[in-house]
Design a protein around this motif. Structure first.
Motif, PDB file in Angstrom:
ATOM      1  N   LYS A 601       0.825  -1.203   0.000  1.00 49.32           N
ATOM      2  CA  LYS A 601       0.000   0.000   0.000  1.00 49.32           C
ATOM      3  C   LYS A 601       0.867   1.264   0.000  1.00 49.32           C
ATOM      4  O   LYS A 601       0.525   2.264  -0.656  1.00 49.32           O
ATOM      5  CB  LYS A 601      -0.923  -0.010   1.216  1.00 49.32           C
ATOM      6  N   GLU A 604       1.990   1.629  -3.495  1.00 48.69           N
ATOM      7  CA  GLU A 604       0.863   2.095  -4.312  1.00 48.69           C
ATOM      8  C   GLU A 604       0.625   3.584  -4.105  1.00 48.69           C
ATOM      9  O   GLU A 604       0.374   4.332  -5.059  1.00 48.69           O
ATOM     10  CB  GLU A 604      -0.394   1.310  -3.927  1.00 48.69           C
ATOM     11  N   THR A 608       0.734   6.115  -7.143  1.00 44.50           N
ATOM     12  CA  THR A 608      -0.539   6.758  -7.505  1.00 44.50           C
ATOM     13  C   THR A 608      -1.000   7.657  -6.355  1.00 44.50           C
ATOM     14  O   THR A 608      -1.908   7.311  -5.606  1.00 44.50           O
ATOM     15  CB  THR A 608      -1.607   5.702  -7.807  1.00 44.50           C
ATOM     16  N   ASP A 625      -6.191   5.876 -10.637  1.00 43.05           N
ATOM     17  CA  ASP A 625      -6.064   4.652  -9.856  1.00 43.05           C
ATOM     18  C   ASP A 625      -5.427   3.534 -10.666  1.00 43.05           C
ATOM     19  O   ASP A 625      -5.642   3.409 -11.857  1.00 43.05           O
ATOM     20  CB  ASP A 625      -7.453   4.209  -9.378  1.00 43.05           C
ATOM     21  N   TYR A 628      -4.093  -2.734  -7.857  1.00 45.68           N
ATOM     22  CA  TYR A 628      -3.040  -3.565  -7.276  1.00 45.68           C
ATOM     23  C   TYR A 628      -3.630  -4.786  -6.560  1.00 45.68           C
ATOM     24  O   TYR A 628      -2.918  -5.522  -5.912  1.00 45.68           O
ATOM     25  CB  TYR A 628      -2.222  -2.759  -6.260  1.00 45.68           C
TER      26      TYR A 628
END
Length: 659
Positions: A601, A604, A608, A625, A628
């Motif tokens: 996370k 990610e 993004t 987005d 993932y």
């Protein structure tokens, strides 16, 4: 330091042939009837193929009619070409000229030249000129009358006989003037003690260590050939190599009774120093300088800052990462010093690796190296940890990396070992300013904030694959941790997690610059402590203006303990809803799957940012987005896989090198 031009002032008694020497040098022939004194002449070309010569040399002829003007000219000189021609003018060298130089406070090299040596036979002159044109032969000509001058005046660097009439040694004398500036003897050799100076010894010892590739404390023939090619661009003549060995064999031992050479092994470090000392004694210090400059040393015998810290343009929102060449070099360096092939560098191996440098970087010591990266069960840095540590160093302070690459002997321009990412892009939508998606970065930093004792330190330890301690691991010190992770599909990233103590944390949150360098903020709280989440709310209330455009992740730590109702204005889920962010991720250092999910996370959020920026609606996040959900992650140090893989690849690589 090499100069764009040097000024050579030619002086001496009247009638010694100063002007004739300059004219013969310029015209390549003797001109019998010339004016008394020439104006300053700039020579753009060099009379030698040797490197490091100045772009131009200014030759200044002088007259003794105006001593004030002569003194002024001498004070502007870089080197003095002092000429005499007979017994009377020879006597005045010590009694007049050298005393004058000292009274003026000049600390310049002096090239003493006996001119009008016209009685040498033609064959000897031709042979000397041939040697000059080929760059061979000793540049210092021994003569009994030179010795007292050389012994009494250390300013006199060398002596030479010339003849303007016969064009004998004129070019060579001029070259000696250039050489005294470009290849100075004084930094290398103490003529009175007959020893190399300490800085020269230190530099040559480092060069020996860099050339001793097999680390057996000897330079064998292969290593000597490699040194010759690097420094002189050609292979060494085998007869010359044999002569070098014979010379060292005859000397036998140095002053400390260390061997200089062993037939089956090669030249020792003491032998290498002795060889360079002999070059200095024989006036061949140019050879020593070629070696030193090939390893990027300046005239002050320090490494050249142009190589240590090359100019690299990095915009405010860009970052610096290692290139594939940089990683390849660091892998080779690790394998070279991992002598026991156990996949880790013990203290002794690490000490040997850094012996050609000023020591372990200061920033590493300040961040508790090697505990800031991946270590094995013996506490030794692994290959994975070694690469991660240098990745973090490059990301936080790339100048340290470029300097140490030079110290380690990186052959190319260190800029090729780095790559600069594109400036960060930003988007504005519905009045909201936020970061755009990232696709050219492999290194991300995450600031881990939260109330003391909330579990931040344990999180960093878990990130590095350390066993979860039975007791709480609180600390009053700031911490940093770096490790690699690999996403499905083979994409590898590095995360740098930073934790600050309470005072430093608030200081950092006030600094806008820190946020521009940070990729993600990880807001942590202890889910078993009812007072923990209110600390996060207070931070947002105080520093929300700085945080609101940053990707933010909320994390509930110690999730394996009983969850407590938080004594705060809003519960965690309600508070994150108000910010249009995901609910807190529940993580425990004892749950590997939760750790994997957290680090995915964080990655990610760095890739993004819009999805994790407070205040962005779902519609605004949708276009930015990336899914993932189907992406698996392998956190190397958490489950031990990357360490095992790195060690296996290292063994395979070693085997391929030996085959």
């Amino acid at each position: 330091m090499n100069k764009d031009h040097i000024k050579v002032v030619v002086c001496g008694d009247d009638g010694v042939g100063k002007t004739s020497l300059i004219t013969t040098l310029l015209r390549d022939e003797f001109i019998p009837n010339i004016q008394n004194v020439l104006p300053p002449v700039t020579i753009l070309k060099n009379f030698s193929t040797k490197p490091y010569l100045p772009k131009s040399t200014i030759l200044v002829d002088t007259t003794n009619d105006d001593m004030g003007s002569l003194h002024s000219t001498l004070k502007s000189a870089d080197v003095i070409w002092l000429v005499y021609s007979n017994h009377e003018s020879y006597e005045r060298i010590a009694l007049h000229w050298m005393m004058m130089f000292r009274s003026l406070g000049l600390n310049l090299p002096v090239i003493l030249c006996k001119n009008k040596c016209d009685k040498y036979d033609h064959a000897e002159i031709e042979a000397s000129l041939d040697r000059q044109s080929e760059g061979e032969g000793d540049t210092k000509i021994e003569d009994a009358e030179f010795i007292p001058i050389l012994m009494e005046f250390k300013e006199v660097e060398t002596c030479i006989k010339t003849s303007a009439l016969r064009q004998y040694n004129v070019i060579q004398a001029f070259y000696l003037c250039q050489r005294s500036i470009n290849f100075p003897i004084s930094p290398l050799f103490d003529a009175r003690k007959g020893t190399l100076k300490s800085l020269a010894i230190h530099a040559l010892e480092r060069i020996f260590l860099l050339c001793d590739n097999d680390q057996d404390n000897y330079l064998n023939d292969t290593e000597l050939l490699a040194l010759q090619r690097k420094c002189f661009g050609k292979n060494i003549d085998f007869q010359e190599l044999a002569d070098i060995k014979q010379t060292l064999w005859q000397v036998g031992l140095d002053d400390t009774h260390e061997k200089l050479f062993e037939v089956q092994k090669g030249i020792t470090k003491a032998g290498f120093l002795t060889l360079n000392k002999l070059y200095c004694e024989k006036g061949r210090h140019e050879t020593v300088w070629h070696v030193l400059r090939a390893f990027k040393y300046t005239d002050s015998l320090s490494l050249d800052n142009r190589f240590l810290y090359p100019k690299i343009t990095v915009s405010e929102s860009s970052s610096v990462e290692l290139s594939p060449k940089g990683y390849r070099f660091l892998v080779d360096l690790f394998l070279k010093f991992d002598k026991d092939n156990d996949g880790g560098l013990c203290d002794e191996e690490l000490a040997k690796l850094f012996q050609c440098t000023p020591g372990i970087p200061k920033s590493w010591s300040e961040t508790d190296f090697p505990n800031s990266s991946v270590i094995n069960n013996k506490g030794f840095i692994t290959l994975q940890g070694w690469l991660a540590q240098w990745t973090m160093t490059t990301f936080l302070d790339y100048k340290t990396t470029t300097a140490y690459l030079v110290y380690f002997g990186f052959e190319e321009d260190t800029k090729v070992a780095l790559q600069v990412t594109r400036p960060r892009k930003f988007r504005r939508r519905s009045g909201k300013f936020y970061r755009a998606d990232v696709n050219d970065r492999k290194v991300f930093s995450c600031l881990v904030v939260g109330k003391p004792n909330s579990g931040k330190t344990s999180l960093l330890e878990s990130f590095l694959g350390r066993a979860f301690p039975e007791k709480s691991t609180s600390t009053d010190n700031s911490r940093i941790a770096v490790n690699s992770l690999e996403l499905k599909g083979g994409k590898q990233y590095y995360l740098v997690l930073q934790e600050y103590n309470e005072d430093d944390e608030k200081t950092v949150l006030k600094q806008a610059q820190k946020f521009s360098e940070c990729d993600v903020i990880c807001m942590t709280y202890d889910s078993s402590d009812p007072e923990s989440f209110s600390y996060i709310i207070d931070l947002f209330d105080k520093y929300g203006e700085s945080i609101k455009n940053m990707p933010v992740i909320f994390v509930a730590l110690k999730a394996d303990l009983d969850k407590q109702q938080q004594r705060s204005s809003l519960q965690p889920d309600e508070y994150t809803d108000s910010l249009s962010l995901d609910h807190p991720l529940h993580v425990s250092s004892t749950w590997l799957s939760s750790l994997n999910e957290l680090f995915v996370k964080v990655t990610e959020a760095a890739l993004t940012p819009a999805k994790f920026t407070p205040g962005l609606t779902e519609e605004m996040k949708t276009n930015n987005d990336i899914d993932y959900k189907q992406t698996a992650v392998i956190i190397g140090s958490t489950i031990g896989f990357i360490s095992l893989l790195s060690f296996t690849l290292a063994k395979v690589y070693r085997a391929s090198r030996h085959n």
